[in-house]
Design a protein around this motif. Sequence first.
Motif, PDB file in Angstrom:
ATOM      1  N   GLU A   1      58.262  60.045  53.262  1.00  0.00           N
ATOM      2  CA  GLU A   1      59.643  59.980  53.747  1.00  0.00           C
ATOM      3  C   GLU A   1      59.787  59.074  54.972  1.00  0.00           C
ATOM      4  OE1 GLU A   1      61.726  64.129  52.483  1.00  0.00           O
ATOM      5  OE2 GLU A   1      60.169  64.282  54.043  1.00  0.00           O
ATOM      6  N   LEU A   2      58.660  58.711  55.597  1.00  0.00           N
ATOM      7  CA  LEU A   2      58.702  57.777  56.721  1.00  0.00           C
ATOM      8  C   LEU A   2      58.569  56.321  56.264  1.00  0.00           C
ATOM      9  CD1 LEU A   2      56.367  59.680  59.212  1.00  0.00           C
ATOM     10  CD2 LEU A   2      58.861  59.603  59.249  1.00  0.00           C
ATOM     11  N   ARG A   3      58.363  56.094  54.993  1.00  0.00           N
ATOM     12  CA  ARG A   3      58.181  54.720  54.495  1.00  0.00           C
ATOM     13  C   ARG A   3      58.957  54.550  53.181  1.00  0.00           C
ATOM     14  NH1 ARG A   3      54.242  55.706  50.786  1.00  0.00           N
ATOM     15  NH2 ARG A   3      52.858  57.486  51.180  1.00  0.00           N
ATOM     16  N   LEU A   4      60.261  54.783  53.253  1.00  0.00           N
ATOM     17  CA  LEU A   4      61.076  54.760  52.043  1.00  0.00           C
ATOM     18  C   LEU A   4      61.190  53.361  51.441  1.00  0.00           C
ATOM     19  CD1 LEU A   4      64.097  57.193  52.318  1.00  0.00           C
ATOM     20  CD2 LEU A   4      61.804  57.583  51.448  1.00  0.00           C
ATOM     21  N   ARG A   5      61.199  52.326  52.281  1.00  0.00           N
ATOM     22  CA  ARG A   5      61.301  50.965  51.725  1.00  0.00           C
ATOM     23  C   ARG A   5      60.067  50.659  50.876  1.00  0.00           C
ATOM     24  NH1 ARG A   5      61.811  46.825  49.545  1.00  0.00           N
ATOM     25  NH2 ARG A   5      63.130  45.023  50.101  1.00  0.00           N
ATOM     26  N   SER A   6      58.898  51.088  51.348  1.00  0.00           N
ATOM     27  CA  SER A   6      57.681  50.893  50.574  1.00  0.00           C
ATOM     28  C   SER A   6      57.641  51.810  49.356  1.00  0.00           C
ATOM     29  CB  SER A   6      56.450  51.147  51.448  1.00  0.00           C
ATOM     30  OG  SER A   6      56.403  50.253  52.535  1.00  0.00           O
TER      31      SER A   6
ATOM     32  N   LEU B   1      64.412  51.038  55.239  1.00  0.00           N
ATOM     33  CA  LEU B   1      63.462  50.478  56.184  1.00  0.00           C
ATOM     34  C   LEU B   1      62.379  51.516  56.423  1.00  0.00           C
ATOM     35  CD1 LEU B   1      63.167  47.938  58.094  1.00  0.00           C
ATOM     36  CD2 LEU B   1      64.174  49.366  59.887  1.00  0.00           C
ATOM     37  N   ASP B   2      61.131  51.078  56.524  1.00  0.00           N
ATOM     38  CA  ASP B   2      60.053  51.982  56.912  1.00  0.00           C
ATOM     39  C   ASP B   2      60.133  52.260  58.410  1.00  0.00           C
ATOM     40  OD1 ASP B   2      59.203  51.797  54.309  1.00  0.00           O
ATOM     41  OD2 ASP B   2      57.428  50.580  54.743  1.00  0.00           O
ATOM     42  N   TRP B   3      59.791  53.473  58.804  1.00  0.00           N
ATOM     43  CA  TRP B   3      59.683  53.781  60.222  1.00  0.00           C
ATOM     44  C   TRP B   3      58.552  52.934  60.836  1.00  0.00           C
ATOM     45  CZ3 TRP B   3      61.079  58.871  62.774  1.00  0.00           C
ATOM     46  CH2 TRP B   3      62.073  59.559  62.071  1.00  0.00           C
ATOM     47  N   PRO B   4      58.636  52.632  62.126  1.00  0.00           N
ATOM     48  CA  PRO B   4      57.535  51.921  62.779  1.00  0.00           C
ATOM     49  C   PRO B   4      56.401  52.844  63.216  1.00  0.00           C
ATOM     50  CG  PRO B   4      59.328  52.195  64.328  1.00  0.00           C
ATOM     51  CD  PRO B   4      59.806  52.758  63.012  1.00  0.00           C
ATOM     52  N   ILE B   5      56.468  54.113  62.850  1.00  0.00           N
ATOM     53  CA  ILE B   5      55.388  55.060  63.101  1.00  0.00           C
ATOM     54  C   ILE B   5      55.038  55.751  61.789  1.00  0.00           C
ATOM     55  CG2 ILE B   5      55.980  55.446  65.521  1.00  0.00           C
ATOM     56  CD1 ILE B   5      57.345  58.045  64.710  1.00  0.00           C
TER      57      ILE B   5
ATOM     58  N   ASP C   1      60.717  62.037  42.620  1.00  0.00           N
ATOM     59  CA  ASP C   1      60.527  62.027  41.173  1.00  0.00           C
ATOM     60  C   ASP C   1      61.749  61.356  40.552  1.00  0.00           C
ATOM     61  OD1 ASP C   1      60.156  62.461  38.493  1.00  0.00           O
ATOM     62  OD2 ASP C   1      60.315  64.647  38.586  1.00  0.00           O
ATOM     63  N   PRO C   2      61.725  60.010  40.432  1.00  0.00           N
ATOM     64  CA  PRO C   2      62.894  59.310  39.898  1.00  0.00           C
ATOM     65  C   PRO C   2      63.285  59.734  38.492  1.00  0.00           C
ATOM     66  CG  PRO C   2      61.391  57.775  40.979  1.00  0.00           C
ATOM     67  CD  PRO C   2      60.660  59.087  40.872  1.00  0.00           C
ATOM     68  N   GLY C   3      62.391  60.433  37.791  1.00  0.00           N
ATOM     69  CA  GLY C   3      62.718  60.925  36.462  1.00  0.00           C
ATOM     70  C   GLY C   3      63.869  61.917  36.452  1.00  0.00           C
ATOM     71  N   ARG C   4      64.196  62.472  37.605  1.00  0.00           N
ATOM     72  CA  ARG C   4      65.340  63.395  37.687  1.00  0.00           C
ATOM     73  C   ARG C   4      66.678  62.657  37.740  1.00  0.00           C
ATOM     74  NH1 ARG C   4      63.540  66.809  42.857  1.00  0.00           N
ATOM     75  NH2 ARG C   4      62.999  64.675  43.479  1.00  0.00           N
ATOM     76  N   GLY C   5      66.628  61.320  37.864  1.00  0.00           N
ATOM     77  CA  GLY C   5      67.864  60.546  37.925  1.00  0.00           C
ATOM     78  C   GLY C   5      68.235  60.092  39.317  1.00  0.00           C
ATOM     79  N   PHE C   6      67.344  60.297  40.287  1.00  0.00           N
ATOM     80  CA  PHE C   6      67.578  59.867  41.665  1.00  0.00           C
ATOM     81  C   PHE C   6      66.231  59.787  42.367  1.00  0.00           C
ATOM     82  CE2 PHE C   6      67.947  64.444  41.313  1.00  0.00           C
ATOM     83  CZ  PHE C   6      67.095  64.913  42.305  1.00  0.00           C
ATOM     84  N   VAL C   7      66.197  59.052  43.475  1.00  0.00           N
ATOM     85  CA  VAL C   7      64.984  58.998  44.296  1.00  0.00           C
ATOM     86  C   VAL C   7      65.140  59.969  45.450  1.00  0.00           C
ATOM     87  CG1 VAL C   7      64.490  56.622  43.654  1.00  0.00           C
ATOM     88  CG2 VAL C   7      65.835  57.081  45.725  1.00  0.00           C
ATOM     89  N   GLY C   8      63.997  60.356  46.025  1.00  0.00           N
ATOM     90  CA  GLY C   8      64.022  61.303  47.136  1.00  0.00           C
ATOM     91  C   GLY C   8      64.138  62.732  46.652  1.00  0.00           C
ATOM     92  N   GLY C   9      64.099  63.648  47.620  1.00  0.00           N
ATOM     93  CA  GLY C   9      64.094  65.058  47.255  1.00  0.00           C
ATOM     94  C   GLY C   9      65.036  65.887  48.096  1.00  0.00           C
ATOM     95  N   TYR C  10      65.072  67.184  47.788  1.00  0.00           N
ATOM     96  CA  TYR C  10      65.951  68.101  48.510  1.00  0.00           C
ATOM     97  C   TYR C  10      65.340  69.495  48.549  1.00  0.00           C
ATOM     98  CZ  TYR C  10      67.519  69.795  43.882  1.00  0.00           C
ATOM     99  OH  TYR C  10      67.567  70.315  42.608  1.00  0.00           O
ATOM    100  N   TYR C  11      65.814  70.287  49.490  1.00  0.00           N
ATOM    101  CA  TYR C  11      65.438  71.691  49.615  1.00  0.00           C
ATOM    102  C   TYR C  11      66.618  72.579  49.219  1.00  0.00           C
ATOM    103  CZ  TYR C  11      61.490  70.236  52.604  1.00  0.00           C
ATOM    104  OH  TYR C  11      60.354  69.657  53.105  1.00  0.00           O
TER     105      TYR C  11
ATOM    106  N   GLY D   1      64.953  61.778  55.551  1.00  0.00           N
ATOM    107  CA  GLY D   1      64.099  62.738  54.884  1.00  0.00           C
ATOM    108  C   GLY D   1      64.915  63.880  54.293  1.00  0.00           C
ATOM    109  N   SER D   2      64.226  64.889  53.809  1.00  0.00           N
ATOM    110  CA  SER D   2      64.905  66.072  53.285  1.00  0.00           C
ATOM    111  C   SER D   2      64.795  67.253  54.241  1.00  0.00           C
ATOM    112  CB  SER D   2      64.332  66.458  51.920  1.00  0.00           C
ATOM    113  OG  SER D   2      62.919  66.526  51.953  1.00  0.00           O
ATOM    114  N   ALA D   3      64.042  67.075  55.330  1.00  0.00           N
ATOM    115  CA  ALA D   3      63.813  68.178  56.270  1.00  0.00           C
ATOM    116  C   ALA D   3      64.933  68.279  57.283  1.00  0.00           C
ATOM    117  CB  ALA D   3      62.485  67.965  57.003  1.00  0.00           C
ATOM    118  N   ASN D   4      65.312  69.509  57.620  1.00  0.00           N
ATOM    119  CA  ASN D   4      66.211  69.724  58.758  1.00  0.00           C
ATOM    120  C   ASN D   4      65.624  68.985  59.958  1.00  0.00           C
ATOM    121  OD1 ASN D   4      65.957  71.974  56.845  1.00  0.00           O
ATOM    122  ND2 ASN D   4      67.744  72.786  57.904  1.00  0.00           N
ATOM    123  N   PRO D   5      66.436  68.320  60.777  1.00  0.00           N
ATOM    124  CA  PRO D   5      65.885  67.346  61.721  1.00  0.00           C
ATOM    125  C   PRO D   5      65.379  67.886  63.048  1.00  0.00           C
ATOM    126  CG  PRO D   5      68.276  67.269  61.778  1.00  0.00           C
ATOM    127  CD  PRO D   5      67.908  68.222  60.673  1.00  0.00           C
ATOM    128  N   THR D   6      65.677  69.127  63.419  1.00  0.00           N
ATOM    129  CA  THR D   6      65.426  69.548  64.799  1.00  0.00           C
ATOM    130  C   THR D   6      63.948  69.490  65.176  1.00  0.00           C
ATOM    131  OG1 THR D   6      67.393  70.944  64.736  1.00  0.00           O
ATOM    132  CG2 THR D   6      65.807  71.383  66.478  1.00  0.00           C
TER     133      THR D   6
END
Length: 522
Positions: A107-112, A123-127, A335-345, A494-499
């Motif tokens: 989730e820190l390197r979504l462009r890649s 864009l990928d994170w720089p960390i 899992d792009p097979g679900r019809g989208f990229v990325g995930g959720y909780y 990402g899919s994580a709550n950000p705090t």
Amino acid sequence: MASYAHDDGDVVVVVGSGAGGGTLANELCQSGVPIVLLEAGAHVAPDDFIDDEWPSFEQLAWLDPRTTSGSWRIATDFPNLPTWTCKAVGGTTVHWAGCCPRFQDWELRLRSEHGPIDGANLLDWPITISDLEPYYDRAEDRMGVTRTNGIPPLPANNNFKVMYHGAKRVGYEDVSTGRMAINSVPRDGRPATIQDGFNFQGDRQQAHWSTLTAEIPKAQATGRLDLRPLSHAFRIEHNGSGRVNGVRYLDAEGREQLQRARVVCVAANAVETARLLLLSDSPQHPDGLANSSGQVGRNYMKHVTGSVYSEFERPVHMYRGETMAGILTDEARNDPGRGFVGGYYFQLLSIGVPFMAAFLDPGAWGPEFAAKLDGYERMAGMWIVGDDLPQETNRVTLNADERDAWGLPVPNVHYDDHANDAAMREHAYEHGGQIHEAAGAVRVHTVVPYPATHNLGTARMSERPEDGVVDRWGRAHDVPNLFVSDGSVMTTGGSANPTLTIVALAIRQGEHIAREVAAGTL
């Protein structure tokens, strides 16, 4: 508590006292750095929190005028309330559920990970995750996150039991009461939760971690924190050498003040952080401070959200126990097979009857809607939290046609779902309904997103200055002693709550600033 003169240019000024600003202020105070902490809201003590949803909302929410545009339904349902954040010492940590998942590596390197996607500004994170992991460890220990550092999990309430049994019946595997910054046992001078079901909005018991009750008191105990509530920052001053040197703010009496500074750290939540930078324009920075890239305010993210509330034949009493102590992680994968990229909780959620009336189906009324509310005690609830893709056109701008009480342009929040976001939400609605139906639901209600509580990305980290606003430490590419210290710096959501991530980044940034102050380079 310390008190510094307005012309004391040796202090670090932190704007905003929430997860980023409050944590950063404490980190720097512990390292010997003098801090002026400006908070636009009042200092509300936990004993003064109100156990009633609408009065609590009036007490804690950021209700200064804002405007909204775009195709998201919020622009129709809540045109003056695009975000649901707090205006009080402690920021939005005084009104949060405590859910603390970590970012996953990819989730820190979504462009890649995803490659180019039409309409998305990936864009990928720089960390990397290895840069974050030691600070995640420290943040979890500091916040008392359950299921880490030997801290027991929170108990299961009825709402969780519905989620758990339904999820298992449809084949999901990873369901638990989650990693929560809520004391399951007494810790750090704060008690264990009493499971009163109202701690989501102002925790009178102080079992929830917040900067109000944890970080700020510790910073004050060092004798190096000058906390100034009711201090609304509206401009960051800078000199001809390209460095910031102070913050202008309006005090409790509405008088303009200027606090000099050696360093300024902005942690005002993604909407107000972008607004403050845009308001701080000058001939050197004609498009706003630190905005040579044109990226300030852009790439606004709020997560893909929505809710599933379902009715059962017998009472569930979902409102009993901690509001969000339950998480299902199986769908948080790419899992792009679900019809989208990325995930959720899927995460537990329960709101009270007053808020249910406002948010279950905004604008609805009549017998059919009343019948839904009649089923309240028989309801179970879940919230969707997913990775929305950054888009340059999703942005915070200044609306000069609308002014606040001080005559300043208000922020306008513009948002359109990406097609990927819409596909993810529909997938979550379908599978959330299946979970509840497998547990015995007789009626399923899918609920549109509420005003945004996760506000991210408007001053994002980037390796190259032209791609973002700040570097890997949160330092502005354009201004060597200006930092951004909240969720604005997130390159992707990402899919994580950000705090948890905001706190980890604040600890990391605090170490960096303290080193540079000690070395004389800041």
